[in-house]
Design a protein around this motif. Structure first.
Motif, PDB file in Angstrom:
ATOM      1  N   VAL A 111       0.856  -1.188   0.000  1.00  0.00           N
ATOM      2  CA  VAL A 111       0.000   0.000   0.000  1.00  0.00           C
ATOM      3  C   VAL A 111       0.893   1.239   0.000  1.00  0.00           C
ATOM      4  CG1 VAL A 111      -1.778   1.288   1.248  1.00  0.00           C
ATOM      5  CG2 VAL A 111      -1.848  -1.219   1.216  1.00  0.00           C
ATOM      6  N   PHE A 112       0.586   2.160  -0.918  1.00  0.00           N
ATOM      7  CA  PHE A 112       1.358   3.399  -1.059  1.00  0.00           C
ATOM      8  C   PHE A 112       0.572   4.545  -0.440  1.00  0.00           C
ATOM      9  CE2 PHE A 112       2.679   0.567  -4.402  1.00  0.00           C
ATOM     10  CZ  PHE A 112       4.059   0.650  -4.340  1.00  0.00           C
ATOM     11  N   THR A 113       1.248   5.279   0.430  1.00  0.00           N
ATOM     12  CA  THR A 113       0.610   6.416   1.093  1.00  0.00           C
ATOM     13  C   THR A 113       1.440   7.667   0.850  1.00  0.00           C
ATOM     14  OG1 THR A 113       1.813   6.147   3.177  1.00  0.00           O
ATOM     15  CG2 THR A 113      -0.254   4.917   2.931  1.00  0.00           C
ATOM     16  N   VAL A 114       0.819   8.799   1.079  1.00  0.00           N
ATOM     17  CA  VAL A 114       1.523  10.073   1.061  1.00  0.00           C
ATOM     18  C   VAL A 114       0.972  10.890   2.218  1.00  0.00           C
ATOM     19  CG1 VAL A 114      -0.075  11.052  -0.636  1.00  0.00           C
ATOM     20  CG2 VAL A 114       2.145  12.105  -0.293  1.00  0.00           C
ATOM     21  N   ASN A 115       1.874  11.511   2.953  1.00  0.00           N
ATOM     22  CA  ASN A 115       1.442  12.320   4.084  1.00  0.00           C
ATOM     23  C   ASN A 115       2.271  13.589   4.160  1.00  0.00           C
ATOM     24  OD1 ASN A 115       3.227   9.902   5.140  1.00  0.00           O
ATOM     25  ND2 ASN A 115       3.773  11.726   6.330  1.00  0.00           N
ATOM     26  N   SER A 116       1.669  14.590   4.760  1.00  0.00           N
ATOM     27  CA  SER A 116       2.346  15.863   4.968  1.00  0.00           C
ATOM     28  C   SER A 116       3.069  15.797   6.305  1.00  0.00           C
ATOM     29  CB  SER A 116       1.331  17.007   4.959  1.00  0.00           C
ATOM     30  OG  SER A 116       1.956  18.211   5.345  1.00  0.00           O
ATOM     31  N   PHE A 117       4.365  15.636   6.239  1.00  0.00           N
ATOM     32  CA  PHE A 117       5.157  15.510   7.458  1.00  0.00           C
ATOM     33  C   PHE A 117       5.076  16.772   8.302  1.00  0.00           C
ATOM     34  CE2 PHE A 117       9.201  15.481   9.837  1.00  0.00           C
ATOM     35  CZ  PHE A 117       9.041  14.273  10.503  1.00  0.00           C
ATOM     36  N   THR A 118       4.933  17.920   7.650  1.00  0.00           N
ATOM     37  CA  THR A 118       4.872  19.194   8.372  1.00  0.00           C
ATOM     38  C   THR A 118       3.456  19.552   8.817  1.00  0.00           C
ATOM     39  OG1 THR A 118       4.792  20.287   6.223  1.00  0.00           O
ATOM     40  CG2 THR A 118       6.943  20.160   7.305  1.00  0.00           C
ATOM     41  N   GLY A 119       2.472  18.719   8.453  1.00  0.00           N
ATOM     42  CA  GLY A 119       1.107  18.928   8.909  1.00  0.00           C
ATOM     43  C   GLY A 119       0.269  19.850   8.050  1.00  0.00           C
ATOM     44  N   GLN A 120       0.793  20.286   6.912  1.00  0.00           N
ATOM     45  CA  GLN A 120      -0.011  21.123   6.021  1.00  0.00           C
ATOM     46  C   GLN A 120      -1.104  20.264   5.375  1.00  0.00           C
ATOM     47  OE1 GLN A 120       3.766  21.875   4.348  1.00  0.00           O
ATOM     48  NE2 GLN A 120       3.434  24.084   4.274  1.00  0.00           N
ATOM     49  N   THR A 121      -2.232  20.868   5.088  1.00  0.00           N
ATOM     50  CA  THR A 121      -3.326  20.103   4.496  1.00  0.00           C
ATOM     51  C   THR A 121      -3.204  20.080   2.973  1.00  0.00           C
ATOM     52  OG1 THR A 121      -4.852  21.958   4.204  1.00  0.00           O
ATOM     53  CG2 THR A 121      -4.845  20.852   6.375  1.00  0.00           C
ATOM     54  N   PHE A 122      -3.975  19.202   2.356  1.00  0.00           N
ATOM     55  CA  PHE A 122      -3.943  19.082   0.908  1.00  0.00           C
ATOM     56  C   PHE A 122      -4.603  20.276   0.216  1.00  0.00           C
ATOM     57  CE2 PHE A 122      -2.111  15.112   1.628  1.00  0.00           C
ATOM     58  CZ  PHE A 122      -1.651  14.606   0.427  1.00  0.00           C
ATOM     59  N   GLN A 123      -5.206  21.184   0.984  1.00  0.00           N
ATOM     60  CA  GLN A 123      -5.676  22.435   0.393  1.00  0.00           C
ATOM     61  C   GLN A 123      -4.500  23.261  -0.102  1.00  0.00           C
ATOM     62  OE1 GLN A 123      -8.155  24.105   3.533  1.00  0.00           O
ATOM     63  NE2 GLN A 123      -9.934  23.794   2.215  1.00  0.00           N
ATOM     64  N   ALA A 154      -3.106  13.596   4.648  1.00  0.00           N
ATOM     65  CA  ALA A 154      -2.559  12.383   4.047  1.00  0.00           C
ATOM     66  C   ALA A 154      -3.543  11.781   3.059  1.00  0.00           C
ATOM     67  CB  ALA A 154      -2.222  11.369   5.137  1.00  0.00           C
ATOM     68  N   GLN A 155      -3.017  10.873   2.243  1.00  0.00           N
ATOM     69  CA  GLN A 155      -3.836  10.113   1.291  1.00  0.00           C
ATOM     70  C   GLN A 155      -3.349   8.674   1.295  1.00  0.00           C
ATOM     71  OE1 GLN A 155      -5.983  10.563  -1.656  1.00  0.00           O
ATOM     72  NE2 GLN A 155      -6.636  12.562  -0.985  1.00  0.00           N
ATOM     73  N   ILE A 156      -4.288   7.752   1.291  1.00  0.00           N
ATOM     74  CA  ILE A 156      -3.987   6.357   0.993  1.00  0.00           C
ATOM     75  C   ILE A 156      -4.120   6.306  -0.525  1.00  0.00           C
ATOM     76  CG2 ILE A 156      -4.510   3.955   1.485  1.00  0.00           C
ATOM     77  CD1 ILE A 156      -3.973   5.806   3.988  1.00  0.00           C
ATOM     78  N   MET A 157      -2.994   6.357  -1.241  1.00  0.00           N
ATOM     79  CA  MET A 157      -3.000   6.592  -2.690  1.00  0.00           C
ATOM     80  C   MET A 157      -3.418   5.379  -3.512  1.00  0.00           C
ATOM     81  SD  MET A 157      -2.122   9.744  -3.303  1.00  0.00           S
ATOM     82  CE  MET A 157      -1.523   9.793  -4.964  1.00  0.00           C
ATOM     83  N   TRP A 167       0.222  -9.268 -10.747  1.00  0.00           N
ATOM     84  CA  TRP A 167      -0.032  -8.146  -9.845  1.00  0.00           C
ATOM     85  C   TRP A 167      -1.053  -7.214 -10.476  1.00  0.00           C
ATOM     86  CZ3 TRP A 167       2.374  -7.587  -5.114  1.00  0.00           C
ATOM     87  CH2 TRP A 167       3.477  -8.416  -4.861  1.00  0.00           C
ATOM     88  N   GLN A 168      -1.793  -6.499  -9.635  1.00  0.00           N
ATOM     89  CA  GLN A 168      -2.680  -5.452 -10.129  1.00  0.00           C
ATOM     90  C   GLN A 168      -2.541  -4.226  -9.254  1.00  0.00           C
ATOM     91  OE1 GLN A 168      -6.792  -6.685 -10.081  1.00  0.00           O
ATOM     92  NE2 GLN A 168      -7.112  -6.006  -7.997  1.00  0.00           N
ATOM     93  N   MET A 169      -2.826  -3.064  -9.845  1.00  0.00           N
ATOM     94  CA  MET A 169      -2.805  -1.799  -9.110  1.00  0.00           C
ATOM     95  C   MET A 169      -4.235  -1.325  -8.952  1.00  0.00           C
ATOM     96  SD  MET A 169      -1.274   1.877 -10.249  1.00  0.00           S
ATOM     97  CE  MET A 169      -1.770   3.367  -9.389  1.00  0.00           C
ATOM     98  N   THR A 170      -4.569  -0.843  -7.760  1.00  0.00           N
ATOM     99  CA  THR A 170      -5.875  -0.263  -7.485  1.00  0.00           C
ATOM    100  C   THR A 170      -5.665   1.165  -6.992  1.00  0.00           C
ATOM    101  OG1 THR A 170      -6.727  -2.429  -6.837  1.00  0.00           O
ATOM    102  CG2 THR A 170      -8.018  -0.507  -6.175  1.00  0.00           C
ATOM    103  N   ALA A 171      -6.328   2.119  -7.632  1.00  0.00           N
ATOM    104  CA  ALA A 171      -6.287   3.521  -7.190  1.00  0.00           C
ATOM    105  C   ALA A 171      -7.233   3.663  -6.005  1.00  0.00           C
ATOM    106  CB  ALA A 171      -6.704   4.440  -8.332  1.00  0.00           C
ATOM    107  N   LEU A 172      -6.731   4.135  -4.879  1.00  0.00           N
ATOM    108  CA  LEU A 172      -7.563   4.274  -3.684  1.00  0.00           C
ATOM    109  C   LEU A 172      -7.958   5.730  -3.453  1.00  0.00           C
ATOM    110  CD1 LEU A 172      -5.597   1.774  -1.427  1.00  0.00           C
ATOM    111  CD2 LEU A 172      -7.749   1.369  -2.645  1.00  0.00           C
ATOM    112  N   GLY A 173      -6.984   6.616  -3.344  1.00  0.00           N
ATOM    113  CA  GLY A 173      -7.263   8.042  -3.210  1.00  0.00           C
ATOM    114  C   GLY A 173      -8.138   8.415  -2.036  1.00  0.00           C
ATOM    115  N   ASN A 174      -7.947   7.754  -0.904  1.00  0.00           N
ATOM    116  CA  ASN A 174      -8.766   8.043   0.264  1.00  0.00           C
ATOM    117  C   ASN A 174      -8.050   9.003   1.204  1.00  0.00           C
ATOM    118  OD1 ASN A 174     -10.661   6.381  -0.750  1.00  0.00           O
ATOM    119  ND2 ASN A 174     -10.430   4.783   0.781  1.00  0.00           N
ATOM    120  N   PRO A 175      -8.719  10.103   1.566  1.00  0.00           N
ATOM    121  CA  PRO A 175      -8.111  11.064   2.481  1.00  0.00           C
ATOM    122  C   PRO A 175      -7.979  10.476   3.887  1.00  0.00           C
ATOM    123  CG  PRO A 175     -10.349  11.734   1.911  1.00  0.00           C
ATOM    124  CD  PRO A 175     -10.041  10.520   1.116  1.00  0.00           C
TER     125      PRO A 175
END
Length: 192
Positions: A111-123, A154-157, A167-175
């Motif tokens: 599972v690939f994730t992305v998060n704002s280490f500094t705490g800024q929002t995705f706005q 963060a996003q669960i990408m 293998w297969q890839m699934t786009a999740l895109g969950n905040p």
């Protein structure tokens, strides 16, 4: 030819000729959104971090992120931390390489994730995407672009999972909210 994915869509990770992929790159890109102020527009640096959590039967067994750049078995590698984003001007700001042939058989999902280490929002983020590239020839196979920002850090990408012999890839895109992959574990588990 690139597949532009939508949330929840899954694609098989095979070569165009039907062959099996051997090594893929999950690339992540983003830019800081311009903010309007009293004296014009400005941008602030955004430190997003990509992580890959390796699961065996829904249990986390390893993780690759900016402080642990390679899985214990060496099959998954992070290319390094980007503290500002936008450097690639549409290219990858952080990448995680997955040698699919070397991933141990007990690992069934990554599972690939992305998060704002500094705490800024995705706005405060724009043009964010993740993509899968055939690392043997540089061909982009699939891209998932995030729609608009929100009040989350963060996003669960996406996830790459074993299906049959491939293998297969699934786009999740969950905040989600969290500054590290550890913070995101409760949000990841429902997607396994």
């Amino acid at each position: 030819m690139t597949v532009n994915m939508t949330k929840g869509q899954a694609i098989s990770l095979q070569k165009a000729d039907g062959g099996t992929l051997t090594e893929v790159r999950m690339g992540l890109g983003w830019q800081a959104a311009k903010r309007r102020g009293l004296f014009g527009s400005r941008t602030r640096e955004i430190d997003l971090d990509a992580s890959a959590v390796l699961f065996a039967d829904k249990q986390p067994v390893d993780v690759v992120f900016f402080r642990h750049l390679q899985s214990d078995d060496g099959s998954v590698r992070h290319t390094g931390d980007n503290l500002v984003g936008g450097v690639g001007q549409g290219g990858d700001d952080e990448s995680i390489l997955v040698d699919l042939q070397r991933v141990p058989v007990h690992i069934d999902q990554i599972v690939f994730t992305v998060n704002s280490f500094t705490g800024q929002t995705f706005q405060e983020v724009q043009n964010a995407f993740c993509r899968i590239v055939d690392e043997t020839n540089g061909q982009e196979l699939a891209r998932y672009t995030l729609d608009g920002g929100g009040q989350y850090t963060a996003q669960i990408m996406a996830k790459v999972s074993r299906v049959g012999g491939g293998w297969q890839m699934t786009a999740l895109g969950n905040p989600a909210n969290g500054r590290t992959f550890q913070d995101l574990m409760p949000a990841i588990l429902p997607h396994l």
